[in-house]
Design a protein around this motif. Structure first.
Motif, PDB file in Angstrom:
ATOM      1  N   SER A   2     -53.121  32.391  82.085  1.00 43.85           N
ATOM      2  CA  SER A   2     -52.221  32.655  83.201  1.00 43.85           C
ATOM      3  C   SER A   2     -51.891  34.138  83.264  1.00 43.85           C
ATOM      4  O   SER A   2     -51.787  34.816  82.229  1.00 43.85           O
ATOM      5  CB  SER A   2     -50.930  31.848  83.028  1.00 43.85           C
ATOM      6  N   ILE A   3     -51.711  34.651  84.483  1.00 42.47           N
ATOM      7  CA  ILE A   3     -51.375  36.070  84.616  1.00 42.47           C
ATOM      8  C   ILE A   3     -50.041  36.390  83.948  1.00 42.47           C
ATOM      9  O   ILE A   3     -49.805  37.528  83.536  1.00 42.47           O
ATOM     10  CB  ILE A   3     -51.346  36.509  86.096  1.00 42.47           C
ATOM     11  N   PHE A   4     -49.169  35.376  83.800  1.00 45.49           N
ATOM     12  CA  PHE A   4     -47.856  35.619  83.198  1.00 45.49           C
ATOM     13  C   PHE A   4     -47.936  35.755  81.680  1.00 45.49           C
ATOM     14  O   PHE A   4     -46.964  36.127  81.036  1.00 45.49           O
ATOM     15  CB  PHE A   4     -46.892  34.501  83.588  1.00 45.49           C
ATOM     16  N   ARG A   5     -49.106  35.457  81.108  1.00 40.42           N
ATOM     17  CA  ARG A   5     -49.283  35.582  79.671  1.00 40.42           C
ATOM     18  C   ARG A   5     -50.021  36.855  79.289  1.00 40.42           C
ATOM     19  O   ARG A   5     -50.317  37.066  78.117  1.00 40.42           O
ATOM     20  CB  ARG A   5     -50.043  34.361  79.135  1.00 40.42           C
ATOM     21  N   PHE A   6     -50.334  37.690  80.278  1.00 39.74           N
ATOM     22  CA  PHE A   6     -50.979  38.955  79.964  1.00 39.74           C
ATOM     23  C   PHE A   6     -50.038  39.830  79.123  1.00 39.74           C
ATOM     24  O   PHE A   6     -48.812  39.797  79.309  1.00 39.74           O
ATOM     25  CB  PHE A   6     -51.351  39.707  81.243  1.00 39.74           C
ATOM     26  N   PRO A   7     -50.590  40.646  78.227  1.00 38.68           N
ATOM     27  CA  PRO A   7     -49.755  41.517  77.393  1.00 38.68           C
ATOM     28  C   PRO A   7     -48.912  42.485  78.222  1.00 38.68           C
ATOM     29  O   PRO A   7     -49.252  42.811  79.362  1.00 38.68           O
ATOM     30  CB  PRO A   7     -50.783  42.263  76.534  1.00 38.68           C
ATOM     31  N   ILE A   8     -47.822  42.981  77.618  1.00 43.13           N
ATOM     32  CA  ILE A   8     -46.893  43.872  78.314  1.00 43.13           C
ATOM     33  C   ILE A   8     -47.589  45.143  78.773  1.00 43.13           C
ATOM     34  O   ILE A   8     -47.227  45.732  79.797  1.00 43.13           O
ATOM     35  CB  ILE A   8     -45.691  44.222  77.399  1.00 43.13           C
ATOM     36  N   LEU A   9     -48.629  45.584  78.046  1.00 43.68           N
ATOM     37  CA  LEU A   9     -49.338  46.799  78.443  1.00 43.68           C
ATOM     38  C   LEU A   9     -49.945  46.657  79.833  1.00 43.68           C
ATOM     39  O   LEU A   9     -50.008  47.629  80.593  1.00 43.68           O
ATOM     40  CB  LEU A   9     -50.427  47.124  77.413  1.00 43.68           C
ATOM     41  N   VAL A  10     -50.381  45.447  80.178  1.00 46.38           N
ATOM     42  CA  VAL A  10     -50.938  45.219  81.518  1.00 46.38           C
ATOM     43  C   VAL A  10     -49.881  45.498  82.578  1.00 46.38           C
ATOM     44  O   VAL A  10     -50.148  46.153  83.589  1.00 46.38           O
ATOM     45  CB  VAL A  10     -51.469  43.781  81.644  1.00 46.38           C
ATOM     46  N   VAL A 123     -56.311  48.214  79.343  1.00 43.88           N
ATOM     47  CA  VAL A 123     -56.248  46.770  79.566  1.00 43.88           C
ATOM     48  C   VAL A 123     -57.434  46.064  78.908  1.00 43.88           C
ATOM     49  O   VAL A 123     -57.287  44.982  78.321  1.00 43.88           O
ATOM     50  CB  VAL A 123     -56.208  46.464  81.081  1.00 43.88           C
ATOM     51  N   ALA A 124     -58.623  46.679  78.971  1.00 40.40           N
ATOM     52  CA  ALA A 124     -59.832  46.062  78.404  1.00 40.40           C
ATOM     53  C   ALA A 124     -59.698  45.803  76.916  1.00 40.40           C
ATOM     54  O   ALA A 124     -60.331  44.890  76.377  1.00 40.40           O
ATOM     55  CB  ALA A 124     -61.041  46.956  78.667  1.00 40.40           C
ATOM     56  N   LYS A 125     -58.848  46.575  76.250  1.00 47.96           N
ATOM     57  CA  LYS A 125     -58.712  46.442  74.797  1.00 47.96           C
ATOM     58  C   LYS A 125     -57.691  45.384  74.387  1.00 47.96           C
ATOM     59  O   LYS A 125     -57.560  45.077  73.205  1.00 47.96           O
ATOM     60  CB  LYS A 125     -58.352  47.802  74.194  1.00 47.96           C
ATOM     61  N   VAL A 126     -56.942  44.849  75.363  1.00 46.16           N
ATOM     62  CA  VAL A 126     -55.919  43.861  75.005  1.00 46.16           C
ATOM     63  C   VAL A 126     -56.096  42.526  75.715  1.00 46.16           C
ATOM     64  O   VAL A 126     -55.290  41.616  75.538  1.00 46.16           O
ATOM     65  CB  VAL A 126     -54.494  44.409  75.286  1.00 46.16           C
ATOM     66  N   VAL A 127     -57.138  42.405  76.541  1.00 46.20           N
ATOM     67  CA  VAL A 127     -57.380  41.167  77.277  1.00 46.20           C
ATOM     68  C   VAL A 127     -58.736  40.602  76.858  1.00 46.20           C
ATOM     69  O   VAL A 127     -59.711  41.344  76.785  1.00 46.20           O
ATOM     70  CB  VAL A 127     -57.358  41.419  78.805  1.00 46.20           C
ATOM     71  N   PRO A 128     -58.836  39.301  76.571  1.00 47.21           N
ATOM     72  CA  PRO A 128     -60.127  38.705  76.200  1.00 47.21           C
ATOM     73  C   PRO A 128     -61.181  38.931  77.272  1.00 47.21           C
ATOM     74  O   PRO A 128     -60.879  38.976  78.463  1.00 47.21           O
ATOM     75  CB  PRO A 128     -59.796  37.212  76.057  1.00 47.21           C
ATOM     76  N   ALA A 129     -62.449  39.038  76.829  1.00 47.12           N
ATOM     77  CA  ALA A 129     -63.542  39.375  77.741  1.00 47.12           C
ATOM     78  C   ALA A 129     -63.669  38.385  78.894  1.00 47.12           C
ATOM     79  O   ALA A 129     -63.962  38.770  80.026  1.00 47.12           O
ATOM     80  CB  ALA A 129     -64.860  39.450  76.973  1.00 47.12           C
ATOM     81  N   GLN A 130     -63.434  37.085  78.614  1.00 46.35           N
ATOM     82  CA  GLN A 130     -63.627  36.079  79.662  1.00 46.35           C
ATOM     83  C   GLN A 130     -62.569  36.156  80.755  1.00 46.35           C
ATOM     84  O   GLN A 130     -62.720  35.553  81.816  1.00 46.35           O
ATOM     85  CB  GLN A 130     -63.650  34.667  79.063  1.00 46.35           C
TER      86      GLN A 130
END
Length: 406
Positions: A2-10, A123-130
């Motif tokens: 879910s977009i609401f579970r993205f890390p705070i850096l996003v 963002v690429a470093k804190v979000v899974p590739a999929q």
């Protein structure tokens, strides 16, 4: 995810992009008042914006390398200061040539350090590739929300405090980017196990660059993004003047550009989601075919306030959907380790297109007294870009091993 579970850096990156790109996309409505103030033709302001975009691209690979080495936080802080200084110096300029340094070089440097390449690299470093394309799409949409929010405000400030006061207000707004950056953690402190990332083989920057430069698909990605840059800056810079030539009120241009912004919020996320579900190269081809039809219809039909607003919404839906797809392709093929550098080089090509779109638009208008030739050129370029993406080989060049989750 879910977009609401993205890390705070996003979400901090989203705040930075709202500010940085919201200001940038409003520059088109400053063309006529600044040109009238300095008693110059449109080519002068067009060239200043073109130079800004060229410098944006020239600085981008080096700024990307610095972010890969030292983290995004320091780079964004430096960029926000340069951005604010450029806007303020533009507001107090006494001769036209000063804008080439302030609005051109300084703002270009500021943009290179506070826009997509740096933020998406973080963002690429804190979000899974999929889930990368979805996260890139959401982050890209943020810049469009800034466009939607700031252009009407910029138009109001132009009418009340003049273009100098509006630019000074924007310079003060750059402090928001400083505040957001201060809360960002360095990318270097983020471990692969903490972020559910995959372990990439050890590779030096030189090896990564050599691998990319010898890859035909990488250059096709460059070519496609060149077209995107040409489209975006020609429309953003010259649409207000084009509509004024059609005897439409200034409010219609502000409204059209605001529609570009708000529809791009949905479009960027939509194209990002499609990039996660389907082949990114095929989705890119579809996006450029949509652009081809939208621009062709706009220049063929009578220009009215209604068609201008519809064009704003339609072109907005496919405005920056190229960003999550292009950055996603680079990440998919080459990995996340040097994304800021490799995507930064692709973005440099984008900015060459932006330089030509902004400058040539003004040059052709001053020479022919019409925008028609350049509009039809954008139609042809959009169709060619749709074809360019089809032969791209988007298979990863290396295999990645999943890491155990801590």
């Amino acid at each position: 995810m879910s977009i609401f579970r993205f890390p705070i850096l996003v979400w901090l990156g989203i705040g930075i992009l709202i500010t940085s790109l919201g200001i940038r996309q409003s520059f088109g409505i400053f063309m006529m008042p600044i040109s009238e103030h300095f008693q110059t033709g449109r080519e002068f302001f067009s060239f200043a914006i073109a130079l800004q975009n060229l410098m944006f691209g020239v600085f981008q690979p080096f700024v990307g390398m610095a972010a890969d080495k030292w983290g995004s936080k320091r780079i964004i802080l430096m960029g926000a200061i340069a951005y604010a200084a450029g806007l303020y110096l533009t507001s107090i300029a006494t001769i036209p040539s000063q804008l080439y340094f302030s609005l051109g070089a300084l703002v270009g440097l500021g943009l290179s350090a506070t826009s997509y390449v740096i933020v998406l690299g973080a963002v690429a470093k804190v979000v899974p590739a999929q889930h990368a394309a979805k996260a890139f799409g959401l982050t890209t949409a943020a810049g469009s929300f800034g466009m939607f929010a700031m252009i009407p405000g910029a138009q109001m400030m132009l009418e009340t405090i003049g273009w100098q006061g509006a630019l000074q207000a924007f310079a003060m707004l750059c402090t928001m980017m400083i505040a957001f950056a201060l809360f960002m953690k360095s990318n270097k402190a983020t471990s692969a196990s903490q972020t559910h990332q995959v372990e990439e083989p050890e590779q030096t920057l030189g090896q990564a660059l050599k691998e990319a430069f010898n890859n035909k698909s990488y250059w096709l990605i460059h070519a496609g993004f060149f077209v995107c840059g040409f489209h975006v800056m020609f429309i953003a810079t010259h649409l207000p003047s084009y509509l004024a030539d059609k005897h439409l009120p200034a409010s219609s241009a502000a409204l059209a550009l605001a529609y570009v912004g708000i529809f791009n919020i949905f479009g960027s996320y939509f194209w990002g989601v499609m990039g996660d579900r389907f082949s990114k190269r095929h989705v890119m081809s579809a996006l450029y075919l949509v652009r081809t039809v939208v621009i062709a219809c706009f220049v063929t039909l009578p220009v009215t306030e209604s068609t201008a607003a519809i064009f704003g919404g339609a072109i907005g839906f496919c405005w920056l959907g190229t960003v999550p797809l292009t950055s996603g392709l680079v990440r998919q093929i080459f990995g996340a380790r040097y994304l800021s550098t490799l995507y930064g080089l692709v973005f440099f090509t984008h900015q060459i297109g932006s330089f030509l779109g902004a400058w040539v638009g003004g040059r052709i208008y001053d020479y022919y007294g019409s925008y028609e030739p350049i509009w039809w050129s954008t139609v042809v370029l959009a169709f060619l870009a749709a074809l360019i993406h089809l032969p791209i080989n988007d298979k990863p060049l290396r295999t990645f091993k999943p890491l155990a989750v801590a």
